[in-house]
Design an enzyme around this catalytic site. Structure first.
Site, PDB file in Angstrom:
ATOM      1  N   ASP A 207       0.807  -1.221   0.000  1.00  0.00           N
ATOM      2  CA  ASP A 207       0.000   0.000   0.000  1.00  0.00           C
ATOM      3  C   ASP A 207       0.842   1.275   0.000  1.00  0.00           C
ATOM      4  O   ASP A 207       0.637   2.158   0.822  1.00  0.00           O
ATOM      5  CB  ASP A 207      -0.913  -0.066   1.242  1.00  0.00           C
ATOM      6  CG  ASP A 207      -1.891   1.089   1.320  1.00  0.00           C
ATOM      7  OD1 ASP A 207      -2.403   1.512   0.272  1.00  0.00           O
ATOM      8  OD2 ASP A 207      -2.121   1.578   2.444  1.00  0.00           O
ATOM      9  N   GLU A 457       3.435  -7.842   7.246  1.00  0.00           N
ATOM     10  CA  GLU A 457       2.245  -8.559   6.812  1.00  0.00           C
ATOM     11  C   GLU A 457       2.536  -9.708   5.850  1.00  0.00           C
ATOM     12  O   GLU A 457       1.915  -9.828   4.785  1.00  0.00           O
ATOM     13  CB  GLU A 457       1.207  -7.582   6.245  1.00  0.00           C
ATOM     14  CG  GLU A 457       0.818  -6.565   7.297  1.00  0.00           C
ATOM     15  CD  GLU A 457      -0.511  -5.874   7.070  1.00  0.00           C
ATOM     16  OE1 GLU A 457      -1.115  -6.063   6.011  1.00  0.00           O
ATOM     17  OE2 GLU A 457      -0.934  -5.140   7.975  1.00  0.00           O
ATOM     18  N   TYR A 510      -6.860  -3.149  12.030  1.00  0.00           N
ATOM     19  CA  TYR A 510      -7.629  -1.922  11.800  1.00  0.00           C
ATOM     20  C   TYR A 510      -9.069  -2.091  12.245  1.00  0.00           C
ATOM     21  O   TYR A 510      -9.983  -2.140  11.424  1.00  0.00           O
ATOM     22  CB  TYR A 510      -7.513  -1.519  10.327  1.00  0.00           C
ATOM     23  CG  TYR A 510      -6.121  -1.027  10.029  1.00  0.00           C
ATOM     24  CD1 TYR A 510      -5.806   0.321  10.157  1.00  0.00           C
ATOM     25  CD2 TYR A 510      -5.096  -1.903   9.702  1.00  0.00           C
ATOM     26  CE1 TYR A 510      -4.513   0.772   9.949  1.00  0.00           C
ATOM     27  CE2 TYR A 510      -3.801  -1.465   9.497  1.00  0.00           C
ATOM     28  CZ  TYR A 510      -3.520  -0.125   9.619  1.00  0.00           C
ATOM     29  OH  TYR A 510      -2.236   0.333   9.427  1.00  0.00           O
ATOM     30  N   GLU A 546       0.454  -1.540  14.151  1.00  0.00           N
ATOM     31  CA  GLU A 546      -0.347  -0.640  13.299  1.00  0.00           C
ATOM     32  C   GLU A 546      -1.778  -0.611  13.789  1.00  0.00           C
ATOM     33  O   GLU A 546      -2.358  -1.667  14.086  1.00  0.00           O
ATOM     34  CB  GLU A 546      -0.366  -1.122  11.836  1.00  0.00           C
ATOM     35  CG  GLU A 546       0.925  -0.917  11.092  1.00  0.00           C
ATOM     36  CD  GLU A 546       0.832  -1.297   9.599  1.00  0.00           C
ATOM     37  OE1 GLU A 546      -0.289  -1.278   9.033  1.00  0.00           O
ATOM     38  OE2 GLU A 546       1.882  -1.615   9.022  1.00  0.00           O
TER      39      GLU A 546
HETATM   40  C1  GCB Z   1      -1.459  -2.296   6.595  1.00  0.00           C
HETATM   41  C2  GCB Z   1      -0.138  -2.197   5.943  1.00  0.00           C
HETATM   42  C3  GCB Z   1       0.210  -0.785   5.537  1.00  0.00           C
HETATM   43  C4  GCB Z   1      -1.029  -0.112   4.961  1.00  0.00           C
HETATM   44  C5  GCB Z   1      -2.101  -0.072   6.015  1.00  0.00           C
HETATM   45  C6  GCB Z   1      -3.396   0.571   5.493  1.00  0.00           C
HETATM   46  O1  GCB Z   1      -1.772  -3.227   7.275  1.00  0.00           O
HETATM   47  O2  GCB Z   1       0.912  -2.744   6.712  1.00  0.00           O
HETATM   48  O3  GCB Z   1       1.224  -0.829   4.603  1.00  0.00           O
HETATM   49  O4  GCB Z   1      -0.778   1.161   4.476  1.00  0.00           O
HETATM   50  O5  GCB Z   1      -2.401  -1.376   6.416  1.00  0.00           O
HETATM   51  O6  GCB Z   1      -3.585   1.746   5.706  1.00  0.00           O
HETATM   52  O7  GCB Z   1      -4.159  -0.135   4.846  1.00  0.00           O
END
Ligand code: GCB
Length: 667
Positions: A207, A457, A510, A546
């Site tokens: 990403d 990841e 997330y 994260e």
């Molecule tokens: C993740 C990734 C990161 C992305 C992020 C996102 O899990 O490690 O590279 O930018 O999510 O914002 O989706």
């Protein structure tokens, strides 16, 4: 016609889809040598080749034409229309045409003078690139000088014999940005019909935008004929942190080193910040030894000590047996000791709680190009917000930023360029290990580097993931036993096969964004449960590496709604609750927001001008959540490390009761 040419192009970037069923642990075929950061000294000169270079992009349908037609044999401008291109910078966002999305090779060249004085018999000249993404071929005056695969890592070669002294010289670079299944990171090249017939398309699952070009500085530097090629240091402290030890080992390259009767030795002197010598030693005949530093000032992370990031200067003088001074190199050294077990991570015997960020090297126009103004601003923001750490997600950051981190006491989880690792093949494993070999070799002397991250990841539930990551982790451990190993994992802990091989578990999740979008009531307990699940499965310390939410700066919605500034603050706050409960369990090591600043990604309908999970905008201005995070990070600093609050942490609101008192409960 177009179609067959296209197939050739795709063939050139062979698509590896086969997954080997058996992977074996082979040695890394080529290990790094030398590559000390170029520094001037009594015996060395450094010249920058940064500036405006000439640039040509190859025909996307014919990426090897330049090699076949020997474009390196003369000035690029002789055969092609050239455009100016800044170095260092990504080339993608410099022009106004479709160069941004170019796939394949591009060419750079420039002229430079080499002084006549450099032709001295006793001297050698080296050409060094801080990083070219992804693959680079380099010629000097039409002769091949070096080739390197892997972005974000330095490479160099001796060019003494290729240069013309007291004359003009030419350097030519071909850079290829294509990512396939056996590059690190991985990507795919396919041919896809378009309005003109067919085109090649680069896709990748990670990403962030696949910026390319000469990303970091290019240096020419001299060394004596026999010179200090490598320095490796390790530091430790006695029990009460009053005495420090710096163990060093030096490698020498050059003819004098091979003469049997010439026992080279090194004199080492360590200076404090005031320039006072605090330790000195003469090496043994293997060019190794240990310095003892009484009344040492240990290297501490930001806010863990009033004087964080304390660095000594280590001066290394290489002598021939007859006392002749051969070479001088100076290195900044922070003296600290790391230790860890199944629940804790300690620095100088004191428990650490990480509060930081995942980041990117990314900015407007220059992309991933080194930019000292941006780097300095970023460190000012890190300190303003009270962070003590970041992960170099998802690749090695510039050497200059590693030096900054040393100096400012910012702890680094140092990540290799393996992202979304999948299709575990033998070739991929070899390159993945090579990326870690290059990374550890480059960064092993930095006090700020406290952990290695071997992937972001990776698909750790897939077939072969267990063996693959065992090989990668054990290899990394064989290179450096003084730092723990982690990987940022997003697969469910119930199915993960890599955690056994790690020392510290990091997980990315997330909640209220990719899962249960908008549901602020579905964050806290889920974070607690997942962290606890990882801990129970592996009995190892856990970090949340994260969490976050995309946020359009300036979009306000009350009650909080996805993409608004209110929502980002609420998501953070729900995580803070979980973190405080987890902290009390004793094995939860820290919290890393995704992301420090907004950054560019490939085009997609989930991204508005890029990923907007930044706490700062891409122009490095705070969103509302930055102020909230600042209060938390300083509150943690006060609770855990007794740091003081910055004067402007609180905004005066009203005179109510004894509100004149300011302590953590005010938060
Ligand atoms: C993740 C990734 C990161 C992305 C992020 C996102 O899990 O490690 O590279 O930018 O999510 O914002 O989706």
């Amino acid at each position: 016609m177009a179609l067959s040419l296209m197939s050739l192009v795709v063939g050139w970037y062979v698509i590896h889809t086969a997954i080997a069923l058996i992977i074996v642990n082979k040695d890394v075929s080529q290990t790094t040598r030398g590559m000390l950061y170029p520094r001037e000294s009594e015996t060395r000169e450094v010249r920058s080749l940064d500036g405006i270079w000439n640039f040509v992009r190859s025909d996307q349908k014919n990426p090897t034409q330049g090699i076949r037609d020997k474009w390196y044999a003369e000035d690029l401008s002789k055969n092609q229309p050239i455009i100016p291109m800044p170095v260092p910078a990504s080339y993608n966002d410099i022009t106004t045409d479709d160069l941004r999305d170019h796939v394949g090779t591009v060419w750079y060249d420039r002229k430079f003078f080499v002084p006549r004085s450099w032709s001295k018999e006793q001297q050698r000249v080296w050409l060094r690139f801080g990083s070219v993404h992804y693959e680079a071929y380099v010629w000097v005056n039409g002769q091949q000088a070096m080739k390197h695969e892997m972005g974000h890592l330095p490479f160099e070669a001796e060019v003494t014999h290729l240069l013309k002294y007291g004359e003009e010289n030419r350097i030519t670079v071909m850079c290829d940005n294509a990512l396939i299944q056996t590059t690190v990171p991985q990507g795919k090249i396919t041919e896809v019909p378009n309005d003109d017939g067919v085109t090649i398309v680069q896709s990748y699952t990670f990403d962030f935008f696949n910026y390319a070009g000469i990303h970091r500085s290019v240096h020419l530097y001299t060394t004596p004929k026999t010179f200090i090629e490598e320095v490796e240091i390790q530091t430790k402290l006695n029990d009460d942190n009053s005495v420090g030890y710096v163990t060093y080992s030096i490698n020498v390259n050059g003819s004098a080193a091979n003469e049997a009767d010439n026992n080279l030795y090194a004199r080492i002197q360590l200076y404090n910040k005031q320039g006072v010598m605090v330790a000195n030693a003469t090496s043994d005949s293997q060019l190794g030894g240990t310095l003892k530093v009484d009344k040492v000032k240990p290297w501490w992370p930001y806010l863990m000590d009033p004087e964080p990031g304390y660095l000594y200067e280590m001066e290394i003088k290489l002598h021939a047996a007859n006392e002749e001074l051969l070479d001088v190199y100076r290195l900044q050294v922070g003296i600290r000791q790391l230790s860890w077990n199944n629940a804790k991570f300690l620095i100088n015997g004191k428990q650490v709680y990480f509060r930081g960020f995942g980041r990117h090297e990314d900015s407007d126009i220059r992309g991933k190009g080194l930019d000292n103004a941006l780097m300095t601003r970023d460190f000012n923001l890190l300190k303003w917000i009270g962070a003590n750490a970041y992960r170099t997600s998802h690749y090695p950051y510039s050497e200059e930023s590693m030096q900054f981190a040393d100096r400012h006491g910012i702890m680094i989880i140092d990540e290799c360029p393996s992202v979304d690792t999948e299709n575990f093949s033998q070739e991929l494993l070899d390159k993945h290990k090579s990326s870690l070999e290059q990374l550890v070799h480059r960064d092993r002397n930095h006090a700020s580097v406290v952990m290695w991250s071997i992937a972001n990841e990776p698909r750790t539930r897939d077939t072969n993931a267990g063996t693959y990551f065992q090989f990668v982790a054990n290899y990394t451990r064989s290179l450096d036993k003084t730092r723990p190993i982690t990987a940022a994992i997003a697969q469910p802990y119930t199915e993960d096969k890599a955690g056994n091989s790690l020392d510290i578990i990091s997980f990315n999740r997330y909640n209220a964004w990719y899962s249960n979008a908008g549901r602020l009531d579905m964050v806290t307990q889920r974070v607690i449960d997942e962290a606890s699940g990882w801990y129970k499965k592996y009995n190892k310390p856990v970090i949340m590496s994260e969490y976050g939410a995309d946020t359009m700066d300036g979009l306000h919605m009350q009650p909080a709604y996805v993409w608004s500034e209110e929502f980002q603050s609420e998501v953070f706050s729900r995580h803070f609750r979980a973190f405080d409960i987890l902290r009390r369990k004793g094995w939860f090591l820290g919290e890393f927001v995704w992301n420090f600043a907004d950054f560019k990604t490939a085009q997609s309908y989930t991204r508005v001008g890029g990923n907007k999970k930044g706490v700062f905008t891409r122009a490095r201005q705070p969103k509302a959540a930055a102020h909230l995070l600042r209060k938390r990070y300083f509150a943690l600093g006060r609770e855990l490390e007794d740091c003081s609050f910055p004067e402007d942490l609180f905004t005066y609101i009203a005179e109510v009761g004894d509100s004149g008192k300011r302590d953590a409960s005010d938060l």
